[in-house]
Scaffold this motif. Sequence first.
Motif: not given
Length: 380
Positions: A120-146
């Motif tokens: 919950r505290d590490y793997f999920s947010p890291f894999f979410m955010d690193s995947t979003f960044a890799m595909i080019g999603v703006p950081e402002a959209d990361w919470p909604n895309l999660t």
Amino acid sequence: MSVALAATALPDGLRWDAGRNRLKVLSPALADVVLRDPHIITGVDRSRAGMATAMPEENATPSITQFFELWYTVSDNYAPFNTELRKVFTIRSADSYVDMFERMAAERAAALPADGDLARDYFSPFFMDSTFAMIGVPEADWPNLTKVAKLVIHLFKQQLLGVTDYGAREQAAFAAVMRYLKDLTDRLLAEADSPFVDAARRLSAMDRSTWPIAALIGQLLMAGIEPMIVGGAIASRMVWSDPELPGLLRAGEVDAGEVAEECMRQSPPFGNVFRFVAEPCSCLGVPLEPGTIVAIDTEAVNLAESGPTAPVRGCPVRPTAVLTFGRGGHYCLGANTARRQVAAALRALVTARPGLRIDPAAVRIDTHNNLKEVRALPYS
């Protein structure tokens, strides 16, 4: 069908699972046959009438079932879609993200509270955010895309369990998520800059609708993030089962990528690779009738030619011999980046948190679904 196979003397590497009414494949050679034979398909027949045009209108949203069907069917352009996407996730391309993965993992590991749950505290947010960044999603959209990713993951697990009937509230939530995902897709195609988005622009020119790209992003979130969470949990449990291994990883005496590869070879996130017989054939040495479910046992195939190493200090076989990420035409598009993300996450844990402790006996990984699920990964 089941009676005939149950009463047949099956070749080595095959077993009839009467409890689940399916044929189990246990050997690498027969797994290759299943993955290559044209009579055995993924379960969605792309030649089915209407399948190629099963796209929602631009102002409509797909049903839950239709959305998942889009994962396997991209109108008549399925082959060029795959060809274009494979260019995005090559080894060379994956290597270009390693520094970013390492930085993001180190930041997440350093910010961990003194105790909690790593999934919950590490793997999920890291894999979410690193995947979003890799595909080019703006950081402002990361919470909604999660939120999108979590809903898609939940519904996909329901699909694996055979649930296809959803209540009005769940369908309304899904429609809202789909509208957001479609809007995000259109914005990415218009504005974003990444190898994935560049390929998506080329792909969008092949079809009148951008829904296939939206479905592709949804598939990437599900098929990439959740298995990485499971893989990270499996690797952590095995690493902290060996009192010496965290220190060896920290010192660089063993490679985090090799260790993660071996952990996921011994205990892959997906229990089986499922295929379905579409036409009568005897490619496995016995007559197979249409409708027969064929389940390739991932762990059994992985360990058939080289058993588990103990303690886990690295993978003794080539990655191409491992079925964890699929094989051949059914090989996971994101395997190269996923391997690097899991390795970065593991390396950051032992480096940034040298005092971290995990009790392997307290780790709970549920195997009732084909995609394993982390129930508890406590640390202190």
